[in-house]
Structures are given as structure tokens and as C-alpha cells.
Design a protein around this motif. Structure first.
Motif, short mmCIF file in Angstrom:
data_model
loop_
_atom_site.label_atom_id
_atom_site.label_comp_id
_atom_site.label_asym_id
_atom_site.label_seq_id
_atom_site.Cartn_x
_atom_site.Cartn_y
_atom_site.Cartn_z
N LYS A 8 0.83 -1.20 0.00
CA LYS A 8 0.00 0.00 0.00
C LYS A 8 0.87 1.26 0.00
CE LYS A 8 -4.01 -2.21 1.97
NZ LYS A 8 -4.95 -2.31 3.07
N PHE A 11 1.76 1.99 -3.49
CA PHE A 11 0.69 2.62 -4.24
C PHE A 11 0.57 4.11 -3.88
CE2 PHE A 11 -0.79 -1.73 -4.97
CZ PHE A 11 -1.00 -1.66 -6.33
N ASN A 14 3.17 5.99 -5.70
CA ASN A 14 2.83 6.24 -7.10
C ASN A 14 1.71 7.25 -7.25
OD1 ASN A 14 4.77 4.75 -8.56
ND2 ASN A 14 3.75 2.88 -7.91
N LEU A 122 -9.19 0.59 -5.67
CA LEU A 122 -8.12 -0.31 -6.06
C LEU A 122 -8.32 -1.62 -5.31
CD1 LEU A 122 -5.37 -0.76 -7.39
CD2 LEU A 122 -4.35 0.30 -5.40
#
Length: 135
Positions: A8, A11, A14, A122
Motif C-alpha cells: 500500500k 501505491f 505512485n 483499487l
């Protein structure tokens, strides 16, 4: 849990790298991912060691959920373990803070946001690994 939180954290990294920010990150000295969850911050420190966001050093910061500490955050991650705490606070005035939660029921009123989507869910690997970015 550590591997899940490390994934996580990747993510979030990003999201920060590729998100559209309302202000120029170059005007900052650092980029800070915050969470009130110590286990997430520990995992993020391992996963994101020596990373940068648009040439800014990336730091992960353990915080309490109040306006003073959240004002230093660029990104705020509310884990399922801190969701009840999040629900019980007075709504914060979060400006230029990307707010991310990992539960299906995560909701927030947010001003000044970044991605050109209303909701991004997600779901990876298994049903328990979910994140929502509400914008």
C-alpha cells in the motif's frame, strides 16, 4: 500485515508521483506521507527508504488526527485500524492534502483535490486488500 502495508505504501508513492497537485511541489522542501497508524508508518519507512517525489525527499510521519499535525502532510492515509478514530474527530480543514482510506465505508469531505476522478477503488490480490481515493 507488514507486506500488505508495504504494498500500500508503494501505491501511495505512485499516487504522489503521478497525481496532479494544485500547487507546485518544487516550492516545498520535502514530501510527507502521514498516518496515525504506527504499523503502516513502520512498513512505509522500510518500503520507501530513500525515495523522492519530484526530487523532494520523501518522509513518512506518524501523526495524531488534528489540524496542527495534519497541516504538515501532503498525503494522509487512514487505515482500517484508525478508521474509528477518523470517524470520531471533528472534520478537519484539509487543503492540498491527498486523503486516502482503505475501508469500503471510508468517506470524507475534502477541498482542494488532485486527480480528475470522483472515486478510484483499487482492489488487488484478494478482497481484503482495498484502497479508495475519494476526490
Amino acid at each position: 500485515v507488514e507486506k500488505e502495508y508495504m504494498l500500500k505504501a508503494g501505491f501511495l508513492y505512485n499516487f504522489a508521483r503521478f497525481g496532479h497537485w494544485d500547487y507546485h511541489l518544487e516550492s516545498l522542501n520535502e514530501f510527507i506521507i502521514c498516518s496515525p497508524d504506527k504499523y503502516f508508518i513502520d512498513a512505509a519507512n522500510n518500503a520507501l527508504k530513500s525515495r523522492t517525489i519530484k526530487n523532494l525527499p520523501l518522509y513518512n510521519k506518524l501523526i495524531t488526527l488534528d489540524e496542527v499535525t495534519t497541516s504538515a502532510c501532503n498525503m494522509l492515509f487512514i487505515t482500517s485500524d484508525t478508521f474509528i478514530e477518523w470517524q470520531n474527530i471533528t472534520p478537519l480543514e484539509l487543503k492540498n492534502v491527498m486523503l486516502i482510506g482503505e475501508t469500503d465505508t471510508f468517506m470524507a469531505v475534502i477541498s482542494g483535490f488532485f486527480f480528475p476522478v470522483v472515486k478510484f477503488a483499487l482492489k488487488l490480490l484478494r478482497s481484503s486488500l482495498k484502497m479508495q481515493v475519494l476526490l
